[in-house]
Design a protein around this motif. Sequence first.
Motif, PDB file in Angstrom:
ATOM      1  N   MET A 198       0.624   3.487  -8.084  1.00 42.87           N
ATOM      2  CA  MET A 198       0.383   2.245  -8.821  1.00 42.87           C
ATOM      3  C   MET A 198       1.287   1.113  -8.326  1.00 42.87           C
ATOM      4  N   GLU A 199       2.539   1.448  -7.999  1.00 41.99           N
ATOM      5  CA  GLU A 199       3.458   0.420  -7.496  1.00 41.99           C
ATOM      6  C   GLU A 199       3.025  -0.090  -6.128  1.00 41.99           C
ATOM      7  N   LYS A 200       2.475   0.793  -5.311  1.00 45.97           N
ATOM      8  CA  LYS A 200       1.978   0.363  -3.996  1.00 45.97           C
ATOM      9  C   LYS A 200       0.807  -0.606  -4.146  1.00 45.97           C
ATOM     10  N   ILE A 201      -0.013  -0.380  -5.158  1.00 39.60           N
ATOM     11  CA  ILE A 201      -1.215  -1.209  -5.344  1.00 39.60           C
ATOM     12  C   ILE A 201      -0.901  -2.488  -6.124  1.00 39.60           C
ATOM     13  N   TYR A 202      -0.181  -2.341  -7.242  1.00 40.71           N
ATOM     14  CA  TYR A 202      -0.004  -3.465  -8.166  1.00 40.71           C
ATOM     15  C   TYR A 202       1.418  -4.018  -8.213  1.00 40.71           C
ATOM     16  N   GLY A 203       2.377  -3.310  -7.634  1.00 35.86           N
ATOM     17  CA  GLY A 203       3.768  -3.736  -7.743  1.00 35.86           C
ATOM     18  C   GLY A 203       4.451  -3.056  -8.913  1.00 35.86           C
ATOM     19  N   VAL A 208       1.102  -3.905 -16.441  1.00 34.41           N
ATOM     20  CA  VAL A 208       0.513  -5.174 -16.869  1.00 34.41           C
ATOM     21  C   VAL A 208      -0.676  -5.540 -15.991  1.00 34.41           C
ATOM     22  N   MET A 209      -0.569  -5.220 -14.711  1.00 35.53           N
ATOM     23  CA  MET A 209      -1.554  -5.680 -13.741  1.00 35.53           C
ATOM     24  C   MET A 209      -2.798  -4.794 -13.651  1.00 35.53           C
ATOM     25  N   MET A 210      -2.641  -3.495 -13.837  1.00 33.99           N
ATOM     26  CA  MET A 210      -3.767  -2.591 -13.567  1.00 33.99           C
ATOM     27  C   MET A 210      -4.793  -2.613 -14.699  1.00 33.99           C
TER      28      MET A 210
END
Length: 289
Positions: A198-203, A208-210
């Motif tokens: 998830m961090e690779k995709i959204y930071g 909050v972002m996904m």
Amino acid sequence: EKTYTITGNYFKIQGLAFLVFIILSGISFGIVHIASFLFNRHLESVHRENILKVKEANTLFGAGKIDEAITQIISLNRKSPMEVVFRNAHDSLIHEIGSMAEQNFASRNFERALYYYQYFKKYQDHGQTETLEKIAVCQYNTAMYPEALQSLKQLHSEKPWSLELIYDIVKVNLNHLNNTTEAMFYLNLGEKTFRDNMEKIYGEAFMVMMDPKDIPDLYYEIFIAKAQLELKLKDYKEAEPDLELAIYLRPARFEGYQVRAELNIERQRYRSACTDLRKAKELGATDIS
């Protein structure tokens, strides 16, 4: 000045030399022809012998002596690497083993499929990972759970990013081997895989972002299993955030609410437990009275 006179003896000598040349040429040709004939006969004899040796190996194979048959062909091939019949026999036997494995696997005869897959993996030139995956399936479906677990771990060492393998290892440990320690190790690994991905995709602010709808169901299954095990081990502090995340990922599935109700009962939060049980029942839970 010297003069040379061609007499009849000159022509006789030249004719004799030519005759000798013809005779010697004929003898040489005959020798070469005979040698070639004998050599070809020898090759034909060797080829016939090799065909008989291949038939012997095929007989061993048909009798179920697979190792003996293939070992014999490999040995013959090493001794005569130019003999096509040995190479063809080797490829044919390996292909036959693979075909038998696939046929039994397709018909769900897992015990027999496992028998052939183990030989196939031993002798195949490539594709061992795919074969090991099917070996693991066969072992699981024949209740060979420790062996299936080892196969899954080997696969995981080759594909450490695979969440499916992590979850399969968890299920075998929990459902069949009662190894909660190892199950928890892989559940934590599954959580780490989720957060890393998830961090690779959204930071770092991925929560909050996904969009939960874009997240595969398997992540939800991982967090539900992790929370259930934590509840069993009375690790309520860890179970609560895992359940919150599971419900966030799949708010329309009842398992998260049902397990959270159990957690709330253990922590004597009875009002919250009733709320979760009602929600679980609304979403389809059938074992709630």
